[in-house]
Scaffold this active site. Structure first.
Site, PDB file in Angstrom:
ATOM      1  NE  ARG A  81     105.168  18.148  53.302  1.00  0.00           N
ATOM      2  CZ  ARG A  81     106.557  18.287  53.608  1.00  0.00           C
ATOM      3  NH1 ARG A  81     106.918  19.221  53.006  1.00  0.00           N
ATOM      4  NH2 ARG A  81     107.454  17.591  53.957  1.00  0.00           N
ATOM      5  CG  HIS A  95     110.529  25.870  51.899  1.00  0.00           C
ATOM      6  ND1 HIS A  95     110.740  24.511  51.580  1.00  0.00           N
ATOM      7  CD2 HIS A  95     109.341  26.131  52.749  1.00  0.00           C
ATOM      8  CE1 HIS A  95     109.432  23.845  51.985  1.00  0.00           C
ATOM      9  NE2 HIS A  95     108.729  24.689  52.677  1.00  0.00           N
ATOM     10  CB  CYS A 119     113.695  19.128  52.032  1.00  0.00           C
ATOM     11  SG  CYS A 119     114.096  18.583  50.411  1.00  0.00           S
TER      12      CYS A 119
END
Ligand code: CIR
Length: 249
Positions: free
Chosen positions: A84, A156, A241
């Protein structure tokens, strides 16, 4: 608020997965649900910016992980998943007109999904994606108190805890230590819906997935707008997100 979003990559099927099993992800369905999400943001008064996808980065729709936008600057992250890291230059370009930029540097790694910014504190999840070195670097860029929060079981911090009102958190207390948030009002997810802790607060409106009806029932005193975010949920994404919110100076 300016809402920076990015199109779904046609390669979304190859998204990183940590806690969920791989299922077939239908690109067209994911893209249609994402458009609906953008329309909802626009209907709430956001100025929606739509960046092009980069098919070399299957997770690029999850822009939240690539930056931490504060009032005076934006911190470009160094995402925990190596696949990423190439997502950040396009986001830096998109943020540059609005904020001074600073960068998290190696060996630090941090995903924006681990960062919960409140008026006087920044809670940072210590997860498989975010390390102590990133917390140290973040402290150099803010006067707010930075509070580390060990995250277990969730990808997360914001999979486990998000804000649903100025003084209230929605939380899965199985995944974070609720004592670290003792001065907040708290609504816990229904235990049968462990992934239900991710809500997006825009002004006083809570954007929440249709997938968690029992937890939704606990939010009925709030102004909640539900959306079907089921296809990107297969890529382990929630409602926070897919957006980077930039408050106008
Ligand atoms: C990843 O594993 O990085 C993506 N498949 C999902 C990222 C979701 N991001 C977020 O919740 N902030």
């Amino acid at each position: 608020m300016i809402a920076i979003t990015r199109d779904v990559a046609r390669t979304i099927q190859n998204a990183e997965l940590t806690h969920v099993d791989r299922q077939r992800i239908d690109y067209a369905t994911a893209a249609a649900q994402h458009e609906e999400y953008r329309r909802l943001l626009a209907s709430l008064g956001c100025e929606v910016v739509s960046l092009q996808a980069d098919d070399a980065h299957p997770d690029c729709v999850f822009v939240e992980d690539t930056a931490i936008v504060l009032d005076d600057l934006a911190v470009i992250t160094r995402p925990g998943a190596e696949s990423r890291r190439g997502e950040t230059p396009a986001i830096a370009d998109a943020l540059r007109p609005y904020r001074k930029l600073v960068h998290i540097e190696a060996p630090a790694t941090i995903d924006g999904g681990d960062v919960l910014v409140t008026d006087d504190r920044i809670y940072v999840g210590l997860s498989t994606r975010t390390n102590e070195a990133a917390i140290e670097q973040l402290r150099l860029h803010t006067r707010r108190e930075v509070v580390p929060v060990p995250v277990g079981g969730a990808l997360h911090l914001k999979t486990a805890v998000t804000r649903v009102a100025h003084d209230t958190l929605l939380m899965n207390p199985e995944w974070v230590d609720a004592a670290l948030f003792a001065d907040w009002k708290r609504i816990d997810v229904d235990p049968s819906e462990p992934m239900g802790g991710n809500a997006l607060l825009i002004g006083d409106v809570v954007i929440y997935p249709t997938a968690f009806p029992r937890t939704l029932a606990k939010l009925q005193h709030l102004d909640v707008r539900t959306i079907d975010a089921s296809e990107l949920a297969k890529a382990e994404g929630g409602v926070t997100c897919c957006v980077l919110g930039v408050r106008r100076p």
